[in-house]
Motif scaffolding. Structure first.
Motif, PDB file in Angstrom:
ATOM      1  N   SER A  91      34.646  47.950  45.940  1.00  0.00           N
ATOM      2  CA  SER A  91      34.345  46.541  46.182  1.00  0.00           C
ATOM      3  C   SER A  91      32.987  46.176  45.591  1.00  0.00           C
ATOM      4  O   SER A  91      32.815  45.104  44.998  1.00  0.00           O
ATOM      5  N   SER A  92      32.014  47.079  45.719  1.00  0.00           N
ATOM      6  CA  SER A  92      30.668  46.778  45.190  1.00  0.00           C
ATOM      7  C   SER A  92      30.683  46.656  43.678  1.00  0.00           C
ATOM      8  O   SER A  92      29.954  45.850  43.100  1.00  0.00           O
ATOM      9  N   ALA A  93      31.530  47.475  43.022  1.00  0.00           N
ATOM     10  CA  ALA A  93      31.598  47.383  41.558  1.00  0.00           C
ATOM     11  C   ALA A  93      32.214  46.045  41.145  1.00  0.00           C
ATOM     12  O   ALA A  93      31.794  45.438  40.158  1.00  0.00           O
ATOM     13  N   MET A  94      33.204  45.581  41.914  1.00  0.00           N
ATOM     14  CA  MET A  94      33.778  44.254  41.607  1.00  0.00           C
ATOM     15  C   MET A  94      32.728  43.175  41.788  1.00  0.00           C
ATOM     16  O   MET A  94      32.581  42.278  40.959  1.00  0.00           O
ATOM     17  N   GLU A  95      31.987  43.278  42.881  1.00  0.00           N
ATOM     18  CA  GLU A  95      30.973  42.250  43.145  1.00  0.00           C
ATOM     19  C   GLU A  95      29.895  42.273  42.062  1.00  0.00           C
ATOM     20  O   GLU A  95      29.453  41.220  41.584  1.00  0.00           O
ATOM     21  N   ALA A  96      29.511  43.486  41.657  1.00  0.00           N
ATOM     22  CA  ALA A  96      28.461  43.592  40.622  1.00  0.00           C
ATOM     23  C   ALA A  96      28.946  42.966  39.316  1.00  0.00           C
ATOM     24  O   ALA A  96      28.197  42.258  38.632  1.00  0.00           O
ATOM     25  N   ALA A  97      30.217  43.203  38.965  1.00  0.00           N
ATOM     26  CA  ALA A  97      30.751  42.620  37.726  1.00  0.00           C
ATOM     27  C   ALA A  97      30.763  41.094  37.835  1.00  0.00           C
ATOM     28  O   ALA A  97      30.422  40.387  36.880  1.00  0.00           O
ATOM     29  N   TYR A  98      31.154  40.607  39.021  1.00  0.00           N
ATOM     30  CA  TYR A  98      31.182  39.153  39.219  1.00  0.00           C
ATOM     31  C   TYR A  98      29.768  38.564  39.105  1.00  0.00           C
ATOM     32  O   TYR A  98      29.560  37.541  38.448  1.00  0.00           O
ATOM     33  N   GLN A  99      28.812  39.256  39.712  1.00  0.00           N
ATOM     34  CA  GLN A  99      27.428  38.740  39.669  1.00  0.00           C
ATOM     35  C   GLN A  99      26.878  38.769  38.249  1.00  0.00           C
ATOM     36  O   GLN A  99      26.173  37.858  37.827  1.00  0.00           O
ATOM     37  N   ALA A 151      36.944  35.188  46.132  1.00  0.00           N
ATOM     38  CA  ALA A 151      36.798  33.850  46.722  1.00  0.00           C
ATOM     39  C   ALA A 151      35.536  33.795  47.580  1.00  0.00           C
ATOM     40  O   ALA A 151      34.782  32.827  47.549  1.00  0.00           O
ATOM     41  N   GLU A 152      35.291  34.876  48.321  1.00  0.00           N
ATOM     42  CA  GLU A 152      34.080  34.912  49.153  1.00  0.00           C
ATOM     43  C   GLU A 152      32.818  34.879  48.323  1.00  0.00           C
ATOM     44  O   GLU A 152      31.806  34.316  48.725  1.00  0.00           O
ATOM     45  N   TRP A 153      32.885  35.527  47.146  1.00  0.00           N
ATOM     46  CA  TRP A 153      31.697  35.534  46.281  1.00  0.00           C
ATOM     47  C   TRP A 153      31.569  34.233  45.499  1.00  0.00           C
ATOM     48  O   TRP A 153      30.644  34.055  44.724  1.00  0.00           O
ATOM     49  N   GLY A 154      32.557  33.349  45.635  1.00  0.00           N
ATOM     50  CA  GLY A 154      32.401  32.014  45.051  1.00  0.00           C
ATOM     51  C   GLY A 154      33.430  31.625  44.014  1.00  0.00           C
ATOM     52  O   GLY A 154      33.388  30.500  43.505  1.00  0.00           O
ATOM     53  N   ALA A 155      34.340  32.520  43.665  1.00  0.00           N
ATOM     54  CA  ALA A 155      35.301  32.201  42.606  1.00  0.00           C
ATOM     55  C   ALA A 155      36.524  31.469  43.150  1.00  0.00           C
ATOM     56  O   ALA A 155      36.859  31.581  44.327  1.00  0.00           O
ATOM     57  N   GLY A 156      37.190  30.739  42.275  1.00  0.00           N
ATOM     58  CA  GLY A 156      38.526  30.233  42.537  1.00  0.00           C
ATOM     59  C   GLY A 156      39.529  31.216  41.942  1.00  0.00           C
ATOM     60  O   GLY A 156      39.172  32.350  41.607  1.00  0.00           O
ATOM     61  N   SER A 157      40.780  30.778  41.780  1.00  0.00           N
ATOM     62  CA  SER A 157      41.797  31.654  41.193  1.00  0.00           C
ATOM     63  C   SER A 157      42.501  30.960  40.041  1.00  0.00           C
ATOM     64  O   SER A 157      42.774  29.765  40.102  1.00  0.00           O
ATOM     65  N   ASP A 158      42.813  31.767  39.020  1.00  0.00           N
ATOM     66  CA  ASP A 158      43.686  31.327  37.936  1.00  0.00           C
ATOM     67  C   ASP A 158      45.030  31.986  38.192  1.00  0.00           C
ATOM     68  O   ASP A 158      45.105  33.211  38.294  1.00  0.00           O
ATOM     69  N   VAL A 159      46.084  31.161  38.340  1.00  0.00           N
ATOM     70  CA  VAL A 159      47.401  31.713  38.669  1.00  0.00           C
ATOM     71  C   VAL A 159      48.396  31.380  37.566  1.00  0.00           C
ATOM     72  O   VAL A 159      48.197  30.443  36.795  1.00  0.00           O
ATOM     73  N   VAL A 160      49.493  32.138  37.529  1.00  0.00           N
ATOM     74  CA  VAL A 160      50.468  31.947  36.459  1.00  0.00           C
ATOM     75  C   VAL A 160      51.901  31.886  36.987  1.00  0.00           C
ATOM     76  O   VAL A 160      52.854  31.907  36.216  1.00  0.00           O
ATOM     77  N   SER A 161      52.053  31.795  38.293  1.00  0.00           N
ATOM     78  CA  SER A 161      53.392  31.690  38.873  1.00  0.00           C
ATOM     79  C   SER A 161      53.255  31.190  40.311  1.00  0.00           C
ATOM     80  O   SER A 161      52.160  31.224  40.887  1.00  0.00           O
ATOM     81  N   VAL A 176      37.510  43.437  37.193  1.00  0.00           N
ATOM     82  CA  VAL A 176      38.139  44.461  38.041  1.00  0.00           C
ATOM     83  C   VAL A 176      38.469  45.798  37.358  1.00  0.00           C
ATOM     84  O   VAL A 176      38.633  46.811  38.044  1.00  0.00           O
ATOM     85  N   ALA A 177      38.584  45.792  36.022  1.00  0.00           N
ATOM     86  CA  ALA A 177      39.106  47.009  35.364  1.00  0.00           C
ATOM     87  C   ALA A 177      38.303  48.241  35.749  1.00  0.00           C
ATOM     88  O   ALA A 177      38.850  49.247  36.225  1.00  0.00           O
ATOM     89  N   SER A 178      36.988  48.170  35.554  1.00  0.00           N
ATOM     90  CA  SER A 178      36.177  49.371  35.733  1.00  0.00           C
ATOM     91  C   SER A 178      35.867  49.652  37.197  1.00  0.00           C
ATOM     92  O   SER A 178      35.274  50.685  37.521  1.00  0.00           O
ATOM     93  N   ALA A 179      36.286  48.748  38.070  1.00  0.00           N
ATOM     94  CA  ALA A 179      36.083  48.970  39.507  1.00  0.00           C
ATOM     95  C   ALA A 179      37.255  49.731  40.114  1.00  0.00           C
ATOM     96  O   ALA A 179      37.310  49.915  41.323  1.00  0.00           O
ATOM     97  N   GLY A 180      38.190  50.189  39.295  1.00  0.00           N
ATOM     98  CA  GLY A 180      39.373  50.843  39.858  1.00  0.00           C
ATOM     99  C   GLY A 180      39.739  52.145  39.172  1.00  0.00           C
ATOM    100  O   GLY A 180      39.486  52.340  37.980  1.00  0.00           O
TER     101      GLY A 180
END
Ligand SMILES: Cc1ncc(COP(=O)(O)O)c(C=O)c1O
Ligand SMILES: N[C@@H](CCCC[NH3+])C(=O)O
Length: 432
Positions: free
Chosen positions: A42-50, A80-90, A287-291
């Protein structure tokens, strides 16, 4: 390049020779949930987002996480908690985003084939923007909106005819690709759209592909699109928003890091003076490198001069190597001795296809049945593209934050998987 000389990615590190996800030893997670499983930091995702949002400082920018990359609700909710919305495709993604708590007005909806039902559902949910990719889609959306007594907020997605210089299956901005509208055609469509009573013209969108590591294609696409934005503004089209899509790559090979700062500079240069709100739809970058995909060696098979490391994960769990010839770093969870001899190995799964491989002729240290391996950079387009092929249940997903871990999707059980089929009434029961 061999995998043992590479450092594990952010969020993961060796402690006393054992790979940890943040503060948690990964072999302990394997004991608890079994293998294979996806593991996210989770921290790696947050760091990438920041990092991503910090690079855009000073711009009037909104980020819509492209949840196709990893649609687990724990992931969508975190962004979403860190401030993003979502891009959806379906509709499925839209429902997941809503279920994860993303408000409708923070959702943008992409895709060339939205159905009437999907349009109606998205209008009901009050989404921020439909990215429309053709005249028939625009007309259909107008009809659906009118029938509901609403106006659909629309951006036209253009095809700037730029080659993203990525894998051909994930390039989306060339003339021959199914995506987007030619600039010439978009001029007419903006005119048409403005007189449609069910359509509110608000934006312009572009997305030329995924896993871009070179910045020139971004520059070309953004320049053409921003110029077009200016032209449409001058022609009186009431544009508010320029959506620059996603596509920023990650260094699967750790010597090829795409340049986030350069990306941000290109955005600033090409959109200067536009006065538009900017939208971004990053997926993989966040997310890629956080997993990781963690898998266990079943057998080591030596045959015909080759060494096959047969693991319990397979192409149905992570399809990227076979689908895109993608390279994922592979590291044993227990750090090999520094002097360990490396041997070229084919890392393969149990599925009945020669395409079922994770790596070919990869230099790896000695391995034996029972050893655990991590496939790196597997947080994007990993679990999201998994299937039940060969009747293999979907694998669990685990998220770690500091010293805590949470199973954010349990392993699908055999009963659930099998119970989805129905036998037609004309089939008699079988008797021995
Ligand atoms: C319209 C759109 N936006 C965003 C993305 C996310 O792309 P990426 O994961 O490469 O950032 C995609 C996928 O390529 C897409 O098709
Ligand atoms: N599935 C692709 C990315 C597709 C992007 C979709 N817009 C991959 O794993 O690289």
């Amino acid at each position: 390049m061999n995998s043992t000389t590479l450092l594990p990615q952010e969020g993961f590190s060796f402690r006393e020779g054992l790979l940890h996800a943040e503060g948690v030893p990964i072999d302990r997670i394997a004991e608890q949930v079994g293998t294979p499983f996806y593991l996210y930091s989770s921290s790696a995702m947050e760091a990438a987002y920041q990092r991503f949002t910090a690079a855009l400082t000073g711009l009037n920018a909104k980020v819509f996480y492209a949840m196709k990359a990893n649609s687990n609700q724990a992931v969508v909710r975190s962004f979403a908690e860190w401030g993003a919305g979502s891009d959806v495709v379906s509709e499925g993604e839209l429902r997941r985003a809503l279920a994860a708590g993303v408000p409708g007005n923070r959702i943008v909806f992409a895709g060339v084939g939205k159905t009437q039902r999907e349009m109606a559902f998205a209008l009901e949910a009050g989404i921020l923007q439909f990215n429309v990719e053709s005249l028939p889609e625009l007309e259909q959306l107008n009809q659906v909106a009118l029938s509901m007594g609403r106006k659909a907020p629309v951006a036209l997605r253009v095809n700037p005819n730029v080659d993203a210089q990525t894998h051909t299956k994930i390039a989306t901005g060339r003339k021959a690709d199914k995506f987007g509208i030619d600039l010439d055609h978009a001029r007419t469509l903006y005119r048409d759209a403005q007189v449609m009573k069910g359509i509110a013209v608000e934006g312009l969108a572009v997305h030329i592909g995924s896993q871009l590591t070179r910045m020139e294609p971004f520059r070309d696409a953004f320049q053409r699109t921003a110029d077009f934005y200016r032209e449409m503004q001058a022609a009186g089209v009431p544009l508010l928003r320029l959506d620059l899509g996603g596509g920023l790559g990650v260094p699967y090979h750790h010597d090829q890091a795409p340049d986030l700062q350069r990306y941000a500079e290109i955005v600033k240069e090409t959109t200067a003076g536009l006065g538009a709100e900017l939208a971004f739809e990053p997926g993989r970058y966040l997310v890629a490198s956080a997993g990781l995909l963690v898998t266990r060696v079943v057998f080591v098979k030596e045959e015909r001069g080759r060494r096959f490391i047969i693991v319990d994960g397979a192409m149905n769990d992570l399809i990227r190597p076979t689908l895109y010839e993608a390279w994922h770093n592979i590291i044993p969870l227990r750090q090999a001795d520094s002097g360990a001899e490396l041997t070229p190995c084919d890392v393969v799964g149990p599925v009945c296809e020669s395409g079922d491989f994770f790596a070919k002729e990869r230099d790896l240290p000695p391995l034996k049945s029972g050893d655990l391996l991590a496939l790196c950079d597997a947080g994007a387009y990993g679990s999201a593209m998994a299937s039940n092929y060969n009747s293999r249940p979907l694998v669990p997903e685990v998220m770690v934050r500091g010293d805590e871990m949470a199973v954010v999707r349990p392993r699908q059980d055999y009963a659930t998987m099998i119970a989805q089929d129905r036998l037609p009434g004309w089939l008699p029961a079988l008797h021995n």
